[in-house]
Write a protein that holds these residues in place. Structure first.
Motif, mmCIF file in Angstrom:
data_model
loop_
_atom_site.group_PDB
_atom_site.id
_atom_site.type_symbol
_atom_site.label_atom_id
_atom_site.label_comp_id
_atom_site.label_asym_id
_atom_site.label_seq_id
_atom_site.Cartn_x
_atom_site.Cartn_y
_atom_site.Cartn_z
ATOM 1 N N PRO A 185 55.616 22.468 13.521
ATOM 2 C CA PRO A 185 55.668 22.320 14.977
ATOM 3 C C PRO A 185 54.750 23.325 15.653
ATOM 4 C CG PRO A 185 57.629 23.426 14.162
ATOM 5 C CD PRO A 185 56.840 23.029 12.966
ATOM 6 N N PRO A 186 54.444 23.111 16.924
ATOM 7 C CA PRO A 186 53.587 24.084 17.619
ATOM 8 C C PRO A 186 54.295 25.425 17.749
ATOM 9 C CG PRO A 186 54.482 22.474 19.149
ATOM 10 C CD PRO A 186 54.885 22.038 17.781
ATOM 11 N N PHE A 245 60.637 37.272 5.870
ATOM 12 C CA PHE A 245 60.475 36.624 7.182
ATOM 13 C C PHE A 245 59.155 37.000 7.873
ATOM 14 C CE2 PHE A 245 65.186 37.350 6.870
ATOM 15 C CZ PHE A 245 65.490 36.047 6.519
ATOM 16 N N LEU A 272 61.525 28.835 0.318
ATOM 17 C CA LEU A 272 60.133 29.144 0.008
ATOM 18 C C LEU A 272 59.789 28.671 -1.396
ATOM 19 C CD1 LEU A 272 59.756 32.797 1.368
ATOM 20 C CD2 LEU A 272 58.587 30.769 2.216
ATOM 21 N N PRO A 274 51.808 28.198 11.381
ATOM 22 C CA PRO A 274 51.568 28.763 10.063
ATOM 23 C C PRO A 274 50.110 28.554 9.672
ATOM 24 C CG PRO A 274 53.190 26.960 10.016
ATOM 25 C CD PRO A 274 52.583 26.968 11.367
ATOM 26 N N THR A 328 55.748 37.364 9.521
ATOM 27 C CA THR A 328 54.783 36.413 10.051
ATOM 28 C C THR A 328 53.705 37.202 10.769
ATOM 29 O OG1 THR A 328 56.685 35.028 10.570
ATOM 30 C CG2 THR A 328 54.553 34.296 11.410
ATOM 31 N N ARG A 333 59.622 24.870 -1.451
ATOM 32 C CA ARG A 333 58.423 24.359 -0.783
ATOM 33 C C ARG A 333 57.204 24.533 -1.703
ATOM 34 N NH1 ARG A 333 55.469 28.033 3.038
ATOM 35 N NH2 ARG A 333 55.291 28.805 0.928
ATOM 36 N N PHE A 344 50.325 31.363 4.741
ATOM 37 C CA PHE A 344 50.794 30.729 3.527
ATOM 38 C C PHE A 344 50.471 31.573 2.318
ATOM 39 C CE2 PHE A 344 51.343 27.136 6.246
ATOM 40 C CZ PHE A 344 52.618 26.824 5.848
ATOM 41 N N HIS A 385 45.981 19.194 4.684
ATOM 42 C CA HIS A 385 47.013 18.451 5.390
ATOM 43 C C HIS A 385 48.257 19.312 5.649
ATOM 44 C CE1 HIS A 385 49.027 14.755 6.591
ATOM 45 N NE2 HIS A 385 50.111 15.299 6.060
ATOM 46 N N MET A 386 48.419 20.224 4.768
ATOM 47 C CA MET A 386 49.616 21.045 4.656
ATOM 48 C C MET A 386 50.178 21.601 5.966
ATOM 49 S SD MET A 386 49.712 24.163 2.027
ATOM 50 C CE MET A 386 48.138 24.774 2.509
ATOM 51 N N PRO A 425 52.374 19.197 9.609
ATOM 52 C CA PRO A 425 53.714 18.863 10.088
ATOM 53 C C PRO A 425 54.421 20.001 10.798
ATOM 54 C CG PRO A 425 53.716 19.163 7.714
ATOM 55 C CD PRO A 425 52.306 19.234 8.153
ATOM 56 N N PRO A 453 53.994 29.687 16.935
ATOM 57 C CA PRO A 453 53.265 30.563 16.024
ATOM 58 C C PRO A 453 52.933 29.792 14.748
ATOM 59 C CG PRO A 453 55.581 31.236 16.133
ATOM 60 C CD PRO A 453 55.371 30.135 17.129
#
Lengths: 644, 644
Positions: B627-628, B552, B600, B632, B554, B603, B637, B621-622, B625, B630
């Motif tokens: 959302p706003p 998890f 994961l 990614p 980040t 994806r 990635f 592009h990754m 999509p 934190p």
């Protein structure tokens, strides 16, 4: 230099465990236990005399140049629901916030809610209370500097108390009278707000539960069990549903004789059956054994019949009560199954009665509102016994589920079979049957085990009734929802719904906005035309059901859940019981949940692009890279596509 | 029928909250507090006389036809590490398991571990103990039926106690003597096992911490702070690291005069600095004020210098002790900074000393091993004060982090500055600096604040020393790791490492397999050539670092973490302290974690396919999509691509 050496204040101040500048604003007020109401009256009186009657002070606190603007903004802020109407507006009301001190603003009273808002603070201060959540009203009048002032305390059923103070204007109706009128409409012969509320929702929640469909899902009727209309007009038992499931071979006359031997005529009927082994959960009330040890051959034969339906060698009768209470019940005509019941064993589950549970939640309230007892938190929590009661209820349900899962039929009862029995049957069914762990299935579970089988919501909650000391009130359903919450914590992927659904159910248990929890039983709801005259809570829930979905949910249809009913694995549901305290972090979305949802979005985006680019549909391939274990099936993926 | 009405046993049995048939096998034995050792001796004696000396019984329990096979299988089962050698094998040893009763099998003793395995059970029973974890050995001899039998108890530093019973064979060396020799090698003048262990790992853990590189990462040296070699041969302070960071303008002679006024010559030096506002955390020991209230102008000027480096208006001195203890320390020559220190404020943090912490953990042990106190769990837990101490340590570190985050420099000390001071500095640094929340950064933090600054691991843990009652022992580092665990629970996405890393660090704190935690300070480790003669724990960790990663995680580089140091938000670390109890669910991967990892993988699989199919690289592009919030980033990635 400044220092804080040994001394009366030094070490205490220095060792203050709260963060010095990061903590929530303001200090909580101390609430000496036992003299709560008296203390509150004194506080309100003191507030009134210093704040309202001192013209210098009131000038400062009122910010007169803001007031006109304030009123306009505030009027806009209060968004009423369909059918709700404003009854009173009062300016310059002071809310005595236990967390952030005094705040002056406007109070709006409707027939559904009390709203208070103030622009004194940045951001503006706002609170509202469902009038249905008010348990009692306390007032105090103070004459000071020739002005007539009021103090008002709203003691709520949802753990909080709100205190207001205001000047009485001669030309205004009495706030407290209006408040009492809409908070306790039944005392004035008025209807509950649910009969006023007329919002339209795309889904009709009243259709969620259809008993015939639900029993069909369970594989009923079959050769052993029949759907009976013996109670179609509530003639056998007025607190039971009209549709009952009983053994196929029993004549209606026999059922009537059994009813005569069971408290409130609540005979043993089937609640749930396991398809593969036909083990059944039957529920009822206590047998009317009395001091003389009366027997009833029909009742004995009936239980034997229940046992025989799937050839269970020994029928287990779970009596939810402590055995001493069961014995004591003989004095008032009740009791428990004796040796005359062949091929049966009786197990007491030691769960206490509604009075013990009520006192326990009261004690919990005392340690969390307004201040949370910090220095002896664990022992204070223990002394409320709340988690101990949760543990016993869960442990009892686990024993029921374990028996049934092992192929043995069981009978559950307590005294009347509408409190502890409902807790046990519904929790055991939640453990055994994954359908009840979906959003819709959980609604069915509540409709079936609680509403149709006559848990006395009206008496236990006291909807619209001012008699706050009524000994019939008790948080039995709250306790059930708490047990469900404990299960969702222990099995974070097993439930389709989230914590917010549970909190929403409890909010509207009190709110009187929906018809769902009104009245004591199915016959009364029918008599009062609840289905046609009020809106179901489930209509509201399904109008934005994605808010109530758990992103981690992974359906596993055959799995029986066995939560651990030990104190080390139970937690206080802080985000519910202490939700009014701003120091308790808001019930915010966890960062893990946030990350998970982001990943879902990303995965779906890639999948969509793949489908665009690829000549062959990738869906067949899609599941292959997943590691072994609880394999993601197509069904799961369908679920995971749900937009959040 | 069977029933359990009121009576001495009935209700108790019926209300047993444990699950009837789903619970872990066997019953735990009761351990009456206070007479533990005596009780244990009696139990072992009773076991020996009934089990070993009764030929009939022993025949049954030994399963003679299995024995030959058993020995062969068992020999294979024990996988030794490089450099470990078997010292003794004993057959027909009985392990008296507090959870599942007696089990007979083979005991293998090496210079590193004690192994016990038995094929009597299905699946085979196995346990092992690091000899380094043994705190004391208790034995009892019993003469029975002319045979010489032994009982043996291993009381461990890691919360458990193990009891064995066996027949003394005349031709075998004494197990307990050999055990003592390898568990307490220092008492025999032997080396610790770490000097025997010679496994090769791809990463050399000794290179993880390079102080020059670490200070460079912090932006040091700069115009205000210099890296000083004044302690290069430990001539200024033998328990400090050879490299110190001090204000640029201070002459070495002044530092020596300051050292004369600080306990154990532990002068204030920089541990961490915040780049943007240059607020610093300095650490030291108490000033030698004594009963007469001695002053030292150099010390006062030095603290003033520290303050001036970033123009903090008032230097905050956090004294970790309760103020009464600080006052009491004057009697032995210590004390705290008085009014003579200009532009400074002194705050006591009320954290208790090593003796209080030792007793607290002992009490915790008493309520969790072997049986977990269930009926009064919360108040029993409270009475150990363990969580209360955790709270105070965390609360102190929060105050430090808050000051520094606000641009104020601080000085930390306790008495000698190697226990509470290390806790506060390292926890505050963990809150302030996200680098320490990575796996490598956390290793650096331990190497820096604990090892290089001379937390007395040898004395606190008692590596290889049989003096179990040594008053110098204390679980200060365990407490720190517990505080870190509490932070990982409150911020589940903020740490790169997982709970398993923390448990592994604690396992090898005691094991003596790695050189990392041996000796009291850097100078002693250098003298004993630990870096060249032993393996670093970090070599082992990095050889399979993916096991220790939190899926998890980040990264958020600028974020200061403020955990909530309130009892309601602290939990007992059950999966560590109660890990020996089979009833406590194994520290298994949570289903949410499992689901997350599956997502994961999925994806990444889609992403790979997209890259294959798409003419243009989809990486740009990754991220769109998502959302706003934190967001990614590419960096995240990269991290998420880590294979699990």
């Amino acid at each position: 230099m400044e220092k804080h050496p040994a001394g009366p204040d030094g070490p205490k101040k220095a060792g203050d465990p709260r963060r010095p500048s990061v903590r929530a604003p303001g200090e909580a007020l101390d609430s000496p236990a036992g003299s709560h109401v008296e203390w509150c009256k004194q506080l309100i009186a003191a507030t009134i005399s210093t704040q309202i009657s001192d013209p210098a002070l009131s000038k400062v606190s009122k910010r007169p140049n803001l007031r006109k603007f304030q009123v306009q903004v505030q009027l806009k802020d209060v968004a009423l629901v369909t059918g709700e109407s404003v009854q009173l507006r009062a300016q310059d009301v002071m809310y005595i916030c236990p967390f952030s001190g005094l705040v002056t603003g406007m109070l709006t009273l409707t027939d559904y809610k009390l709203y208070f808002n103030s622009l004194e603070r940045e951001p503006p201060f706002f609170l509202d209370v469902n009038l249905g959540a008010i348990s009692r009203l306390e007032t105090i009048n103070v004459q000071s500097h020739g002005e007539d002032s009021r103090g008002l305390e709203l003691v709520c059923k949802d753990m909080r108390s709100l205190r207001f103070a205001y000047k009485k204007e001669a030309d205004q109706p009495e706030l407290v009278d209006l408040l009492a009128r809409y908070a306790f409409p039944l005392c004035k012969g008025l209807a509950l707000f649910a009969f006023q509320y007329q919002e339209d929702f795309p889904v009709n929640g009243w259709t969620v539960y259809d008993p015939v469909m639900e029993y069909k899902r369970q594989g009923l009727p079959n050769e052993s069990w029949a759907l009976s209309r013996v109670n179609s007009s509530y003639q056998l038992c007025d607190t039971y549903p009209s549709l009952l499931v009983v053994p196929t071979c029993i004549p209606e006359d026999d059922l009537r004789r059994v009813a005569a031997f069971r408290a409130k005529h609540r005979i043993p009927v089937l609640s749930w059956i396991q398809r593969d082994n036909q083990a059944a959960i039957a529920r009822c009330s206590q047998p009317l054994v009395g001091m003389s040890g009366k027997r009833n051959k029909d009742d004995e034969r009936y239980l034997e019949l229940l046992r025989e339906t799937n050839g269970t060698p020994k029928l287990t009768i779970f009596d939810a009560r402590p055995s001493v209470n069961a014995v004591a019940n003989k004095a008032t005509g009740g009791g428990y199954e004796g040796d005359e019941y062949q091929n049966a064993e009786l197990i007491f589950l030691d769960i206490h009665n509604i009075h013990v549970m009520r006192e326990s939640l009261k004690k919990l309230r005392d340690i969390v509102y307004p201040t949370v007892e910090e220095s002896h938190w664990l022992s204070s929590l223990e002394s409320t016994h709340w988690l101990e009661h949760i543990k016993l209820v869960l442990a009892g349900a686990i024993r029921v589920a374990d028996k049934v899962s092992g192929g043995k039929s069981v009978v559950l009862h307590c005294s009347d079979g509408w409190d502890r029995t409902a807790q046990l049957s519904s929790l055991a069914m939640l453990m055994l049957d994954s359908h009840y762990r979906t959003l819709r299935g959980f609604e069915v579970l509540i409709e079936k085990e609680w509403l149709s089988f006559g848990h006395k919501f009206a008496s236990r909650i006291g909807h619209g009734d001012k008699n706050h000391a009524d000994q019939d009130r008790s948080p039995i359903f709250v306790q059930f929802i708490d047990c469900v919450w404990q299960m969702t914590k222990q099995f974070p992927t097993a439930f389709e719904f989230n914590e917010r659904l549970l909190a929403t159910v409890l909010e509207h248990l009190y709110s009187c906005r929906f018809g769902t929890f009104l009245f004591n039983c199915e016959s009364m709801r029918e008599l009062n035309e609840v289905r046609s005259k009020t809106v179901s809570l489930w209509s509201y829930v399904h109008s934005s059901s994605t808010r109530y979905l758990n992103p981690f949910y992974t359906p596993e249809s055959g799995r029986v859940l066995y939560p651990v009913a030990s104190m080390r694995h139970l937690e206080l549901w802080v985000s519910y019981y202490i939700r009014w305290n701003p120091r308790i972090r808001q019930q915010q979305q966890s960062p893990v949940e946030q990350r998970y949802k982001e990943l879902l979005v990303l995965r779906d985006e890639y999948l969509r692009k793949l489908e665009e680019l690829s000549p062959s549909p990738p869906s067949a391939h899609m599941t292959s890279p997943a590691p072994p274990g609880p394999a993601p099936t197509t069904q799961q993926f369908t679920h995971l596509h749900t937009p959040f």
